[in-house]
Design a protein around this motif. Structure first.
Motif, PDB file in Angstrom:
ATOM      1  N   VAL A 183      49.757  38.558 -45.050  1.00  0.00           N
ATOM      2  CA  VAL A 183      49.891  39.936 -44.562  1.00  0.00           C
ATOM      3  C   VAL A 183      49.829  40.038 -43.049  1.00  0.00           C
ATOM      4  O   VAL A 183      50.150  41.086 -42.485  1.00  0.00           O
ATOM      5  CB  VAL A 183      48.808  40.845 -45.181  1.00  0.00           C
ATOM      6  CG1 VAL A 183      49.023  40.987 -46.672  1.00  0.00           C
ATOM      7  CG2 VAL A 183      47.406  40.328 -44.888  1.00  0.00           C
ATOM      8  N   GLY A 184      49.398  38.982 -42.371  1.00  0.00           N
ATOM      9  CA  GLY A 184      49.326  39.050 -40.920  1.00  0.00           C
ATOM     10  C   GLY A 184      48.521  37.915 -40.340  1.00  0.00           C
ATOM     11  O   GLY A 184      48.172  36.954 -41.033  1.00  0.00           O
ATOM     12  N   THR A 185      48.229  38.048 -39.058  1.00  0.00           N
ATOM     13  CA  THR A 185      47.492  37.011 -38.350  1.00  0.00           C
ATOM     14  C   THR A 185      46.396  37.628 -37.493  1.00  0.00           C
ATOM     15  O   THR A 185      46.436  38.822 -37.172  1.00  0.00           O
ATOM     16  CB  THR A 185      48.419  36.181 -37.435  1.00  0.00           C
ATOM     17  OG1 THR A 185      49.002  37.051 -36.448  1.00  0.00           O
ATOM     18  CG2 THR A 185      49.511  35.481 -38.224  1.00  0.00           C
ATOM     19  N   VAL A 186      45.444  36.793 -37.134  1.00  0.00           N
ATOM     20  CA  VAL A 186      44.428  37.177 -36.156  1.00  0.00           C
ATOM     21  C   VAL A 186      44.329  36.039 -35.152  1.00  0.00           C
ATOM     22  O   VAL A 186      44.274  34.861 -35.535  1.00  0.00           O
ATOM     23  CB  VAL A 186      43.070  37.469 -36.821  1.00  0.00           C
ATOM     24  CG1 VAL A 186      42.586  36.309 -37.658  1.00  0.00           C
ATOM     25  CG2 VAL A 186      42.024  37.849 -35.766  1.00  0.00           C
ATOM     26  N   THR A 187      44.359  36.380 -33.877  1.00  0.00           N
ATOM     27  CA  THR A 187      44.364  35.376 -32.821  1.00  0.00           C
ATOM     28  C   THR A 187      43.267  35.677 -31.811  1.00  0.00           C
ATOM     29  O   THR A 187      43.142  36.810 -31.342  1.00  0.00           O
ATOM     30  CB  THR A 187      45.721  35.351 -32.090  1.00  0.00           C
ATOM     31  OG1 THR A 187      46.764  35.127 -33.039  1.00  0.00           O
ATOM     32  CG2 THR A 187      45.750  34.243 -31.037  1.00  0.00           C
ATOM     33  N   GLU A 211      38.593  45.427 -37.846  1.00  0.00           N
ATOM     34  CA  GLU A 211      39.983  45.364 -37.362  1.00  0.00           C
ATOM     35  C   GLU A 211      40.837  44.505 -38.288  1.00  0.00           C
ATOM     36  O   GLU A 211      41.978  44.860 -38.612  1.00  0.00           O
ATOM     37  CB  GLU A 211      40.026  44.809 -35.939  1.00  0.00           C
ATOM     38  CG  GLU A 211      39.507  45.755 -34.864  1.00  0.00           C
ATOM     39  CD  GLU A 211      37.981  45.765 -34.763  1.00  0.00           C
ATOM     40  OE1 GLU A 211      37.444  46.570 -33.996  1.00  0.00           O
ATOM     41  OE2 GLU A 211      37.331  44.951 -35.461  1.00  0.00           O
ATOM     42  N   MET A 212      40.293  43.379 -38.725  1.00  0.00           N
ATOM     43  CA  MET A 212      41.048  42.517 -39.636  1.00  0.00           C
ATOM     44  C   MET A 212      41.302  43.203 -40.969  1.00  0.00           C
ATOM     45  O   MET A 212      42.347  43.015 -41.601  1.00  0.00           O
ATOM     46  CB  MET A 212      40.326  41.188 -39.835  1.00  0.00           C
ATOM     47  CG  MET A 212      40.447  40.241 -38.655  1.00  0.00           C
ATOM     48  SD  MET A 212      39.674  38.643 -38.970  1.00  0.00           S
ATOM     49  CE  MET A 212      37.997  38.983 -38.441  1.00  0.00           C
ATOM     50  N   LEU A 213      40.365  44.029 -41.411  1.00  0.00           N
ATOM     51  CA  LEU A 213      40.548  44.757 -42.660  1.00  0.00           C
ATOM     52  C   LEU A 213      41.759  45.681 -42.570  1.00  0.00           C
ATOM     53  O   LEU A 213      42.460  45.892 -43.565  1.00  0.00           O
ATOM     54  CB  LEU A 213      39.286  45.558 -42.981  1.00  0.00           C
ATOM     55  CG  LEU A 213      39.285  46.326 -44.322  1.00  0.00           C
ATOM     56  CD1 LEU A 213      39.553  45.387 -45.493  1.00  0.00           C
ATOM     57  CD2 LEU A 213      37.966  47.063 -44.500  1.00  0.00           C
ATOM     58  N   GLN A 214      42.025  46.219 -41.390  1.00  0.00           N
ATOM     59  CA  GLN A 214      43.208  47.066 -41.224  1.00  0.00           C
ATOM     60  C   GLN A 214      44.492  46.258 -41.368  1.00  0.00           C
ATOM     61  O   GLN A 214      45.483  46.756 -41.902  1.00  0.00           O
ATOM     62  CB  GLN A 214      43.159  47.765 -39.869  1.00  0.00           C
ATOM     63  CG  GLN A 214      42.041  48.795 -39.752  1.00  0.00           C
ATOM     64  CD  GLN A 214      42.162  49.617 -38.490  1.00  0.00           C
ATOM     65  OE1 GLN A 214      43.160  50.322 -38.286  1.00  0.00           O
ATOM     66  NE2 GLN A 214      41.156  49.536 -37.634  1.00  0.00           N
ATOM     67  N   ASN A 221      41.608  30.708 -41.559  1.00  0.00           N
ATOM     68  CA  ASN A 221      42.223  31.606 -42.523  1.00  0.00           C
ATOM     69  C   ASN A 221      41.181  32.526 -43.139  1.00  0.00           C
ATOM     70  O   ASN A 221      39.973  32.312 -42.990  1.00  0.00           O
ATOM     71  CB  ASN A 221      42.959  30.825 -43.607  1.00  0.00           C
ATOM     72  CG  ASN A 221      42.090  29.765 -44.254  1.00  0.00           C
ATOM     73  OD1 ASN A 221      40.919  30.005 -44.554  1.00  0.00           O
ATOM     74  ND2 ASN A 221      42.642  28.591 -44.493  1.00  0.00           N
ATOM     75  N   MET A 222      41.647  33.541 -43.846  1.00  0.00           N
ATOM     76  CA  MET A 222      40.754  34.484 -44.518  1.00  0.00           C
ATOM     77  C   MET A 222      41.533  35.147 -45.644  1.00  0.00           C
ATOM     78  O   MET A 222      42.751  35.343 -45.537  1.00  0.00           O
ATOM     79  CB  MET A 222      40.230  35.522 -43.533  1.00  0.00           C
ATOM     80  CG  MET A 222      39.176  36.456 -44.116  1.00  0.00           C
ATOM     81  SD  MET A 222      38.488  37.578 -42.856  1.00  0.00           S
ATOM     82  CE  MET A 222      37.399  36.436 -41.981  1.00  0.00           C
ATOM     83  N   CYS A 223      40.830  35.486 -46.734  1.00  0.00           N
ATOM     84  CA  CYS A 223      41.512  36.039 -47.902  1.00  0.00           C
ATOM     85  C   CYS A 223      40.790  37.271 -48.425  1.00  0.00           C
ATOM     86  O   CYS A 223      39.561  37.264 -48.599  1.00  0.00           O
ATOM     87  CB  CYS A 223      41.589  34.984 -49.004  1.00  0.00           C
ATOM     88  SG  CYS A 223      42.585  35.477 -50.427  1.00  0.00           S
ATOM     89  N   LEU A 224      41.550  38.329 -48.678  1.00  0.00           N
ATOM     90  CA  LEU A 224      41.033  39.525 -49.324  1.00  0.00           C
ATOM     91  C   LEU A 224      41.393  39.430 -50.807  1.00  0.00           C
ATOM     92  O   LEU A 224      42.561  39.581 -51.180  1.00  0.00           O
ATOM     93  CB  LEU A 224      41.642  40.778 -48.710  1.00  0.00           C
ATOM     94  CG  LEU A 224      41.088  42.109 -49.237  1.00  0.00           C
ATOM     95  CD1 LEU A 224      39.703  42.368 -48.648  1.00  0.00           C
ATOM     96  CD2 LEU A 224      42.027  43.259 -48.892  1.00  0.00           C
ATOM     97  N   ILE A 225      40.389  39.169 -51.655  1.00  0.00           N
ATOM     98  CA  ILE A 225      40.588  39.041 -53.100  1.00  0.00           C
ATOM     99  C   ILE A 225      40.221  40.383 -53.723  1.00  0.00           C
ATOM    100  O   ILE A 225      39.072  40.827 -53.621  1.00  0.00           O
ATOM    101  CB  ILE A 225      39.709  37.927 -53.689  1.00  0.00           C
ATOM    102  CG1 ILE A 225      39.948  36.611 -52.926  1.00  0.00           C
ATOM    103  CG2 ILE A 225      39.985  37.747 -55.172  1.00  0.00           C
ATOM    104  CD1 ILE A 225      38.907  35.546 -53.235  1.00  0.00           C
ATOM    105  N   ARG A 226      41.193  41.026 -54.340  1.00  0.00           N
ATOM    106  CA  ARG A 226      40.977  42.394 -54.821  1.00  0.00           C
ATOM    107  C   ARG A 226      41.160  42.493 -56.326  1.00  0.00           C
ATOM    108  O   ARG A 226      42.108  41.926 -56.891  1.00  0.00           O
ATOM    109  CB  ARG A 226      41.936  43.357 -54.117  1.00  0.00           C
ATOM    110  CG  ARG A 226      41.714  44.839 -54.437  1.00  0.00           C
ATOM    111  CD  ARG A 226      42.576  45.725 -53.559  1.00  0.00           C
ATOM    112  NE  ARG A 226      43.994  45.565 -53.846  1.00  0.00           N
ATOM    113  CZ  ARG A 226      44.641  46.254 -54.793  1.00  0.00           C
ATOM    114  NH1 ARG A 226      43.992  47.145 -55.535  1.00  0.00           N
ATOM    115  NH2 ARG A 226      45.923  46.042 -54.997  1.00  0.00           N
TER     116      ARG A 226
END
Length: 310
Positions: A229-233, A285-288, A169-174
């Motif tokens: 918000v989405g996934t990365v595989t 790419e994940m930032l998008q 997992n990954m989290c963008l804390i803003r």
């Protein structure tokens, strides 16, 4: 010219069909029967006429016993009323013909796209001079598809689709006031650069709890109101084993930000400053996915050289 009205599926049709089939079983010429046609397809619009395919040894005796009348332009089809419901009975002495009718129903119930096309074809044919002839080509084509599908159906259903999946997992804390985000400056020689807090999901752990735990361990912040918000595989090998990441954002956080962890320094950075050259490989790419509502997935196939966006 008669307009053919199409309506939504009615669960009562199934019970009416079952009740009628029970009456058929009392006749000596009866062999088998099945509820077919659009009233047996819950996901398509239907004519409010219950169709029953019946395999018999004597068609004439069946028609006489049921007091049924022929349906014009429809070979082997007879109509009658049962418990106030108009019914069409398709009679045949040929097992293969009987099975074709069942296969058509089963194929459309299993293939949503073709079932939608079937509805569209019938809507176009509603006011045709001959409704049945207008949809004949489509029905013939589906019968061909159904035959091919059934020939490999067992193979598809019993194919082992099991793959190994590593959950991450990954989290963008803003900070919504400053438009800054929490970043980690990874010191890993294989994945150096700025990235966002994240990690692995432990066995038996929920995705959200894992995300909250990883953020707290790496940054000292407690996060809530996580938005998926989405996934990365990443497909790891030809077998299809994957690393599957869930991506979250939040502006709900509290606590004191740590200076860093064993993985690297932790800091707030302006979101606009996170150019690809500063980010760890693949993070741009994940930032998008994090920031563009039109992008839901980053994907790395077994033969890809970079993340694709969808």
């Amino acid at each position: 010219m008669t307009t053919i009205n199409l309506t939504n599926y009615q669960p009562a049709w199934q019970q009416l069909a079952l009740d009628f089939q029970e009456t058929l079983k009392t006749y000596p010429w009866y062999q088998a029967s099945s509820h077919i046609g659009s009233t047996a397809m819950p996901k398509v619009l239907a004519r409010p006429i219950v169709d029953i395919a019946v395999l018999v040894t004597d068609v004439n005796a069946t028609v006489k016993a049921l007091a049924a009348t022929p349906v014009p332009t429809q070979p082997q089809t007879y109509q009658l009323t049962f418990d106030g419901q108009l019914m069409h009975v398709i009679l045949t002495t040929v097992t293969a013909d009987y099975q074709t009718l069942i296969n058509f129903r089963d194929y459309l119930n299993a293939h949503r796209t073709d079932s939608r096309k079937y509805t569209a074809v019938r809507q176009t044919a509603q006011q045709a001079q001959n409704y049945y002839a207008a949809k004949a080509d489509f029905v013939s084509g589906i019968n061909g598809k159904a035959t091919e599908w059934l020939a490999t159906k067992d193979q598809h259903e019993h194919h082992d689709r099991t793959v190994r999946a590593e959950l991450v997992n990954m989290c963008l804390i803003r900070n919504p006031e400053t438009d800054e985000v929490v970043v980690e400056n990874k010191i890993d020689s294989q994945w150096a650069g700025l990235t966002f807090p994240g990690g692995h999901v432990d066995p038996g752990e929920s995705q959200v709890h894992a995300m909250q735990r990883e953020v707290y361990e790496e940054t000292g912040l407690t996060v809530n109101q996580l938005q998926l918000v989405g996934t990365v595989t990443w497909v790891e090998n030809a077998t299809g084993d994957v690393s599957l990441g869930t991506l979250y954002t939040t502006t709900d956080y509290h606590g004191n930000l740590l200076a860093g962890s064993y993985e690297g320094a932790i800091s707030w950075q302006p979101l606009a400053s996170l150019t690809p050259d500063k980010l760890a490989p693949g993070v741009a790419e994940m930032l998008q996915v994090f920031t563009n509502p039109a992008i839901n997935e980053a994907f790395w196939g077994a033969d890809d050289t970079k993340l694709q966006l969808f």
